[in-house]
Design an enzyme around this catalytic site. Structure first.
Site, mmCIF file in Angstrom:
data_model
loop_
_atom_site.group_PDB
_atom_site.id
_atom_site.type_symbol
_atom_site.label_atom_id
_atom_site.label_comp_id
_atom_site.label_asym_id
_atom_site.label_seq_id
_atom_site.Cartn_x
_atom_site.Cartn_y
_atom_site.Cartn_z
ATOM 1 N N SER A 1 -18.188 0.925 6.445
ATOM 2 C CA SER A 1 -18.330 1.020 7.569
ATOM 3 C C SER A 1 -20.021 1.413 6.808
ATOM 4 C CB SER A 1 -17.938 2.113 8.254
ATOM 5 O OG SER A 1 -18.139 2.708 7.753
ATOM 6 N N LYS A 2 -20.667 0.535 7.886
ATOM 7 C CA LYS A 2 -22.072 1.558 6.898
ATOM 8 C C LYS A 2 -22.417 3.637 6.390
ATOM 9 C CE LYS A 2 -25.926 1.721 10.616
ATOM 10 N NZ LYS A 2 -26.291 1.049 11.721
ATOM 11 N N ARG A 3 -22.153 3.328 8.178
ATOM 12 C CA ARG A 3 -21.590 5.244 7.668
ATOM 13 C C ARG A 3 -21.233 5.746 6.305
ATOM 14 N NH1 ARG A 3 -23.131 10.219 10.437
ATOM 15 N NH2 ARG A 3 -22.460 11.110 8.719
#
Length: 501
Positions: free
Chosen positions: A260-262
């Site tokens: 994920s981008k996170r």
RNA sequence: GCCGCAUUCGUCUAGAGGCCCAGGACACCGCCCUCUCAAGGCGGAGAUCACCGGUUCGAAUCCGGUAUGCGGUACCA
């Protein structure tokens, strides 16, 4: 199954920049098509109007182009019309297709209007959850009478369209995982295929389009494995032939959750901007979840097109390892031809200039001259500024403390730099070559009883401002006699001035 | 919770019953090369093949169970 033509697709949603995972799925589809002599299709799934944008669509198309993944059908330019026998390839331009399919399901009573509001559904879901029961649509609107429907309509309620799931087992043969069987009672009840505003939902559009575009193999991420029964049910309800399915392992964050981008850098454009070359990106992504079955690991897109197969696709998820990507990137940078490397380096040097980290962009000839010492030292193209930026700045900042090698004191450093300055000056601009510089400087060190490395380090820091650089004599040559002497003079001054401080 | 999928060195992986007391690569450590940094070469450490049972003369490889992890479970895709 007789030899039906292989038609595969990548179907990204323009709700974010091209993601590593999407790129990998695109690559596998592309490779499969090339290897099988099939067709690779790009379809834009933009039915989530609120989150989709043309800017993201552009990023995705640009990214796929940058990786060299050419598609046979689909839009070439963001926002513009697509080409291919099944155009359009953007779902928002295909709404009538979905409407027609929805109408058929409705007529066959395989779908029905549901008047439940989001609030009601939410309350129902919470109730079930509280009772520790799996969330599931009750089917409250499954058998409404005409009068009941009219009453809801009179209230001004707008219905969503639900697909009847029924009660059976759905099984399919996944090309990667083998037989997968799911009881449809575990699917959560009848699911919505079109919103109250009429817009169709993913599970519905994906099936309608895969059928319309005659997709033979659906190769996608494992996160869709559990949704596949829904799709199969829809294929059957609509009377479409079912494609074959192949679910790829997920790409994972370091903590082994879905990437994920996170938690990770996920945008392909960010990697390109850092100076990862497409060859390395493609090579790395191909090896994330697939292998040749041998110990070969440096593989071009061409090699991959010739060798890719679904049999060697891994079943378990793979953690994204940036270090390995960087290593591969270095391998590929070292394999580039000089002209090619110069072309690829130029934008990065221009970016350095724009950022004010260097004062001028070197000419192509200057870059070419640097290549022998630079090519094997670049982990990424973006590292070029850090590597040789000191050559293209008007003046370097030298810390007097690092000007003094560990075994030396300040006086020795001043003496050493002065002597080096004279030695270098004596060589003169005509014979200012690495081979001409080294012997006299070595001789100087020996005559004074210094370790050559110490002398060289002092010179290095004086002319570059840093302790780690390409080989010293090549660096002096790149700098030229005039600027070399000038920087030596400045360094000597700095050291002398430091006495006071 | 329910359903599904997965499980070989820290990471990516080879391995489809004996070739494996498990091979390669990245990262790590050491040595060599060497003016620094890289690159390169050589070597090292690192996996009781998740666990437990079974099948078999023989299992990382076949079967069953357990555990753990992940994914799905939206009027997102």
């Amino acid at each position: 199954m007789p030899d039906e033509p292989v038609r595969v697709r990548i179907a990204p949603s323009p709700t974010g920049p091209l993601h590593i995972g999407t790129a990998r799925t695109a690559l596998f589809n592309y490779l499969y098509a090339r290897r099988q002599g099939g067709t690779f299709i790009l379809r834009i799934e933009d039915t989530d109007v609120a989150r989709s944008s043309i800017a993201y669509e552009k990023d995705i198309l640009d990214g796929l182009h940058a990786l060299g993944l050419k598609w046979d059908e689909g839009p070439e330019v963001a926002g513009q019309a697509a080409r291919g026998p099944h155009a359009p390839y953007r779902q928002m331009e295909r709404l009538d297709t979905y409407a027609a399919a929805a109408r058929r399901l409705l007529e066959d009573d395989k779908a029905y209007w549901c008047y439940c509001t989001p609030e009601e559904l939410d309350a129902e879901r919470k109730r079930l959850e509280a009772a520790k029961l799996p969330p599931r649509y009750s089917g409250r609107c499954a058998n409404l009478t005409a009068a009941e429907r009219a009453a809801f309509e009179a209230e001004g309620r707008k219905p969503a369209l639900r697909f009847r799931v029924g009660d059976e087992k759905v099984a399919f043969e996944d090309l990667i995982r083998g037989r997968v069987e799911i009881d449809t009672s575990a699917l959560g009840g009848d699911f919505v295929i079109a919103r109250a505003d009429g817009s169709p939902l993913y599970h519905f559009t994906v099936v309608v389009d895969d059928a319309a575009m005659e997709i033979s193999h659906v190769i996608r991420g494992e996160d869709h494995l559990s949704n596949t029964p829904k799709h199969i049910l829809l294929f059957r309800a609509l009377g479409y032939p079912e494609p074959r399915f192949a679910h790829l392992p997920l790409i994972l964050n370091a903590d082994r959750t879905k990437m994920s981008k996170r938690k990770s850098q996920t945008a392909i454009s960010d990697y390109l901007a850092e100076g990862f070359v497409r060859e390395a990106l493609v090579n790395y992504l191909a090896l994330l979840g697939w292998s040749t079955g041998t110990e070969e690991e440096i593989l071009s897109l061409d090699d991959l097109e010739r060798r890719f197969d679904l049999d060697h696709v891994q079943k378990a998820g793979a953690v994204f390892d940036r270090e390995r990507l960087e290593w591969l990137n270095g391998q590929w940078i070292r394999r580039l031809t000089p002209d090619d490397l110069v072309d690829r380096l130029r934008p990065f040097l221009e970016a350095e200039r724009a950022a004010g980290r260097i004062d001028r962009v070197p000419t192509d000839d200057e870059i070419v001259a640097l290549l022998p010492v630079v090519q094997e030292r670049l982990p990424t193209l973006g590292a070029i500024g850090d590597l040789v930026g000191f050559l293209f700045v008007d003046r370097v900042d030298v810390d007097p403390a690092v000007l003094v090698p560990k075994r030396w004191d300040r006086e020795t450093a001043i003496e050493g730099l002065r002597a080096a300055r004279e030695t270098i000056a004596a060589i003169g601009p005509i014979s200012y070559e690495a081979d001409e510089l080294e012997p006299p400087l070595r001789a100087l060190a020996e005559a004074r009883g210094w370790k050559a490395g110490d002398l060289f380090m002092a010179i290095r820091v004086a002319v570059t401002g840093r302790t780690a650089t390409p080989p010293l004599f090549d660096t002096l040559v790149a700098l030229g006699p005039e600027r070399s002497l000038e920087r030596l003079d400045r360094a000597i001054e700095r050291l002398a001035a430091a006495e006071v401080a």
